[in-house]
Write an enzyme that holds these catalytic residues in place. Structure first.
Site, short mmCIF file in Angstrom:
data_model
loop_
_atom_site.label_atom_id
_atom_site.label_comp_id
_atom_site.label_asym_id
_atom_site.label_seq_id
_atom_site.Cartn_x
_atom_site.Cartn_y
_atom_site.Cartn_z
N ASP A 21 0.90 -1.17 -0.02
CA ASP A 21 -0.09 -0.01 -0.05
C ASP A 21 0.73 1.17 -0.01
O ASP A 21 2.08 1.22 0.30
CB ASP A 21 -0.83 -0.03 1.13
CG ASP A 21 -2.34 0.70 1.09
OD1 ASP A 21 -2.49 1.34 -0.02
OD2 ASP A 21 -3.08 0.03 1.54
N TRP A 59 -4.31 2.84 -5.87
CA TRP A 59 -5.62 3.61 -6.04
C TRP A 59 -5.92 4.29 -7.26
O TRP A 59 -6.78 4.95 -7.58
CB TRP A 59 -6.13 4.53 -4.86
CG TRP A 59 -5.53 4.05 -3.54
CD1 TRP A 59 -5.86 3.08 -2.90
CD2 TRP A 59 -4.39 4.70 -2.68
NE1 TRP A 59 -4.93 3.00 -1.75
CE2 TRP A 59 -4.20 3.92 -1.51
CE3 TRP A 59 -3.50 5.82 -3.24
CZ2 TRP A 59 -3.45 4.24 -0.73
CZ3 TRP A 59 -2.70 5.98 -2.08
CH2 TRP A 59 -2.55 5.42 -0.80
N GLY A 60 -5.10 4.00 -8.32
CA GLY A 60 -5.24 4.56 -9.61
C GLY A 60 -4.78 6.19 -9.52
O GLY A 60 -4.70 6.88 -10.60
N ASP A 62 -10.71 2.40 -3.36
CA ASP A 62 -11.32 1.27 -2.59
C ASP A 62 -12.75 1.01 -3.09
O ASP A 62 -13.70 2.08 -2.80
CB ASP A 62 -11.37 1.32 -1.18
CG ASP A 62 -9.99 1.29 -0.47
OD1 ASP A 62 -9.03 1.60 -1.38
OD2 ASP A 62 -9.72 1.25 0.66
C1 GLA Z 1 -6.03 1.11 1.78
C2 GLA Z 1 -6.38 0.11 0.88
C3 GLA Z 1 -7.20 -0.89 1.09
C4 GLA Z 1 -6.90 -1.53 2.26
C5 GLA Z 1 -6.57 -0.37 3.52
C6 GLA Z 1 -6.17 -0.97 4.75
O1 GLA Z 1 -7.42 2.00 1.90
O2 GLA Z 1 -6.83 0.86 -0.50
O3 GLA Z 1 -7.53 -1.72 0.08
O4 GLA Z 1 -5.79 -2.27 2.22
O5 GLA Z 1 -5.79 0.38 2.95
O6 GLA Z 1 -5.76 -0.06 5.61
#
Ligand code: GLA
Length: 400
Positions: free
Chosen positions: A145, A181-182, A203
């Protein structure tokens, strides 16, 4: 001699330039975030692995169980990352062994910063050490992430590359998913930074469509809008990642309830599966596999739909039509076959009529409806009644 050295260097470059994927088809599995958030533990994970086998999902190709954020328990006195001893008292190696004994694979989560999105320990400056630890545990997949990190593509590229190299150096094939996230169009650079897949939208939540632009979470249709035209950036071993399937969650809460999400209809869940298959996306489920109803099971276990996703060419569908009512996708398959997806994005049932030649498909085709299983022996046209938010998916075989 010069030639030999050149080829040796070239091979080393390829060896270290990206972590090797397990297989060139999109990963299939289950991820903990949507339903459980940080409330995970080894019983939950083992239970999901058991359900993946007993439900028939493993036989259908699902194999990764991916632990998302919230597993971490900090670092020990040698700076080795450790799992939360309350949540994972038997340790990650035991969990990986358990999954491997069932012929499943274990995924885990970290972040390119000191802290993750949910403020647990991240991997920045400990990439090699953490990659080694993950490899020693038997981890097969890493979701990496990008919270708490400088919000620009240049730093992201460097930080993903450092972890990608560390994974390769660990000596274990670990699929590397960049969770970005793009933002900053990762489809343009994440592959060069060593990732096999990259999140191409924010998300996903358990809803058809967000009610306003201010909402950060995405509904199924929002994601299709964003990822539906990225076909040229994916292929064998590298994929756009539109996030988890929300099929079967039915508004049961957890992080998938963010953004005012209260669940979807079965028709919308079927569209979720259809489009993820057409877009050659990873098929990562997120509902409770231990308590799926018959409809959810049928959606996940539709082998004909899965075959479209796992097709050897790994070519995402091309969106040929996009207007207020219709999104029409054509996916080229191996052996000169095609898949067509017709999505009615409007609020009403509608009739869709089109000569196949308008989609670039000349001649006659045998058309197999992959949801109803009906077969049209020979046709040159599409003539369909499609419910609101439904997607019809067909496999087409050319008649010589
Ligand atoms: C971000 C990611 C999610 C998830 C959360 C975990 O928001 O985009 O998919 O992994 O973190 O905290």
């Amino acid at each position: 001699m010069k030639k030999i050295i050149f080829f040796l260097v070239l091979n080393l470059f390829y060896l270290f330039s990206s972590a090797q994927p397990h297989k060139p088809a999109p990963p299939m599995g289950w991820m903990s975030w949507n339903l459980f958030g940080i409330n995970i533990n080894e019983q939950v994970i083992r239970g999901m692995a058991d359900a993946m086998v007993s439900s028939g999902m493993k036989d259908a190709g699902y194999e990764y169980i991916i632990i998302d954020d919230g597993w971490q328990g900090g670092r020990d006195n040698r700076n080795n990352i450790i799992p939360d001893p309350q949540k994972f008292p038997s340790g990650m190696k035991a969990l990986a062994d358990y999954l491997h004994s069932k012929d499943l694979k274990l995924g885990i989560y970290s972040d390119a910063a000191p802290l993750t999105c949910a403020n647990f320990t991240g991997s920045l400056h400990f990439e090699e050490q953490d990659a080694k630890t993950f490899a020693a545990w038997g981890i097969d997949y890493l979701k990496y992430d990008y919270c708490n990190a400088p919000q620009n593509a240049d730093t992201a590229k460097i930080r993903y590359r450092v972890m990608a190299d560390a994974l390769v150096k660990s000596g274990r094939p670990i699929v590397f998913g960049a969770c970005n996230w793009g933002f900053w169009s990762p489809w343009l650079w994440a592959r060069d930074a060593g990732a096999q897949l990259w999140r191409s939208a924010d998300d996903i939540a358990d809803m058809w469509q967000k009610k306003s632009k201010e909402i950060k979470s995405e509904g199924i249709m929002d994601v299709i809008d964003k990822v539906g035209d990225l076909h040229e950036y994916a292929g064998p071993g590298y994929w756009n990642d539109p996030d988890m399937l929300v099929v079967g969650l039915y508004g049961k809460g957890g992080p998938s309830g963010m953004g005012g999400a209260t669940g979807c209809t079965d028709t919308e869940y079927q569209t979720n599966m259809s489009l993820w298959c057409l877009m050659a996306s990873p098929l990562i489920t997120s509902c409770d596999l231990g308590s799926m109803n018959e409809t959810t099971r049928k959606i996940f276990l539709n082998k004909d739909i899965i075959a479209i996703n796992q097709d050897a060419l790994n070519k995402p569908a091309v969106r040929k039509i996009k207007n207020d009512n219709w999104h029409v996708f054509v996916k080229t398959l191996e052996n000169d076959e095609f898949a067509i997806g017709v999505l009615n994005s409007s609020g009403e049932e509608n009739i869709f009529e089109l000569p196949l030649s308008d989609l670039g498909l000349d001649g006659k085709y045998m058309m197999h409806d992959l949801w109803t299983k009906t077969i049209t022996k020979s046709t040159k046209n599409l003539n369909l009644k499609v419910a609101s938010h439904e997607t019809k998916v067909f496999r087409l075989t050319r008649i010589k």
